[in-house]
Motif scaffolding. Structure first.
Motif, PDB file in Angstrom:
ATOM      1  N   TRP A 122      46.535  43.511 -23.776  1.00  0.00           N
ATOM      2  CA  TRP A 122      47.942  42.673 -24.207  1.00  0.00           C
ATOM      3  C   TRP A 122      47.526  42.298 -25.888  1.00  0.00           C
ATOM      4  N   ARG A 174      47.230  42.624 -30.546  1.00  0.00           N
ATOM      5  CA  ARG A 174      47.439  42.047 -31.082  1.00  0.00           C
ATOM      6  C   ARG A 174      46.621  41.038 -31.847  1.00  0.00           C
ATOM      7  N   ASP A 211      50.310  51.929 -26.968  1.00  0.00           N
ATOM      8  CA  ASP A 211      49.908  50.897 -26.751  1.00  0.00           C
ATOM      9  C   ASP A 211      49.487  50.386 -24.878  1.00  0.00           C
ATOM     10  N   TYR A 212      50.054  51.798 -24.292  1.00  0.00           N
ATOM     11  CA  TYR A 212      48.899  52.039 -22.955  1.00  0.00           C
ATOM     12  C   TYR A 212      47.758  51.811 -22.938  1.00  0.00           C
TER      13      TYR A 212
END
Length: 333
Positions: free
Chosen positions: A147, A151, A267-268
């Motif tokens: 996560w 970002r 994203d994963y």
């Protein structure tokens, strides 16, 4: 007072130092995930002691059984949703299998103790608990760091944008692949359309065209990307092959070590892709496209299994730590 605080926060300071040192050196490493989680846990513990709120630790410990039960229910419900929407397959029931593994880890040892099982069975259930605890810790660590990694600030001057394949529906990209292509174009436009886009994906046995060819057509027809701005890599079938083959094309065109790339995937899948890129010496940032929420647990569990398979030695070490005392105890009886 200072020495007291230093003592309280010394574990957090240690793991904070390890995390920031290794992050600055190379953010695409699995160990960063472990350091970050240890930092958060010891920081939480230090704050609870400094402000005389030990109940926070008690609440945290009490949350473990309730959170675990809620997770099991969520995973089973998610499996039902995924199978209903995507159809039945081994990968689609991974959340249910993971839920059963969690139940086995939590229940096996107490149950066998109550049933007065043979010593060897008790020892095996202890191994399940030991390895399962490591799985829980590393799974949470990878989830947290993945996560965070997605970002982290990204560069704005790439020479290449590599978009990874993700299957076709006939001759058209699947929604998952279309999301990756859309994200790739977003990055391409954000840096002034200066980079070359490498569409990477071979042709499966049940596919009419290669993924690369379908991706190229999608970019040209939907976004008007110039044909000379797209490079096809149409021989790969795995993430590592995507990266190796794309790197070979970039090395020939620009020279090894003289360029910077963005690797675009779901994203994963970003952290594992970035880690593989580091492994083969490819200077690249991972960029993620959004994945349907209902599919995320299935996809991330698959990612965890893949990442863990690349870092097997802790499982071997834990097995050895279990085997030696277990053998001594059992043979001494």
């Amino acid at each position: 007072m200072f020495l007291e605080l230093l003592l309280i926060y010394s574990p957090a300071l240690l793991f904070g130092f390890l995390f920031f040192r290794n992050y600055r050196k190379e953010p695409r490493q699995f160990r960063n995930a472990l350091y970050l989680l240890m930092l958060c846990l010891f920081l939480f513990y230090g704050l609870s002691i400094q402000f005389q709120m030990p109940w926070l630790v008690i609440v945290g410990l009490a949350f473990i059984p309730f959170g675990t039960a809620a997770l099991v229910v969520f995973l089973l419900a998610n499996t039902f949703v995924v199978v209903r929407r995507e159809g039945f397959s081994l990968s689609h029931i991974l959340p249910a299998l993971f839920a059963l593994f969690i139940v086995a880890v939590c229940v096996a040892l107490p149950l066998f103790v109550m049933l007065q099982a043979p010593p060897f069975v008790l020892a095996l259930s202890g191994l399940v608990v030991l390895e399962g605890s490591y799985v829980a810790f590393t799974f949470l660590a990878l989830l947290l760091y993945s996560w965070l990694y997605r970002r982290l600030p990204k560069r704005s001057d790439y020479d290449y944008i590599v978009v990874h394949g993700a299957g076709l529906s006939g001759t058209q990209p699947t929604p998952l692949l279309a999301g990756r292509l859309d994200k790739g174009v977003e990055v391409w436009e954000a840096i002034g359309r200066r980079a070359l886009i490498i569409v990477s994906g071979g042709r499966g046995a049940d596919e009419q065209v290669s993924e690369a060819a379908a991706m190229r057509t999608y970019l040209i027809e939907k976004y008007g990307v110039p044909a000379n701005a797209i490079i096809e890599e149409d021989r790969s079938a795995t993430t590592m092959e995507n990266l190796r083959n794309s790197k070979a094309l970039m090395d020939v065109r620009s020279g090894a070590g003289t360029y910077r790339a963005a690797v675009v995937t779901s994203d994963y899948h970003v952290f594992r892709t970035a880690e593989y890129a580091h492994k083969i010496g490819l200077a690249a940032d991972g960029v993620g496209s959004k994945t349907a929420r209902y599919f995320w647990p299935t996809a991330f569990i698959r990612e965890y299994i893949a990442v863990s398979s690349e870092h097997r030695w802790p499982f071997v070490v834990l097995f050895a730590l279990w085997l030696v005392p277990t053998a001594l105890i059992l043979f001494a009886r």
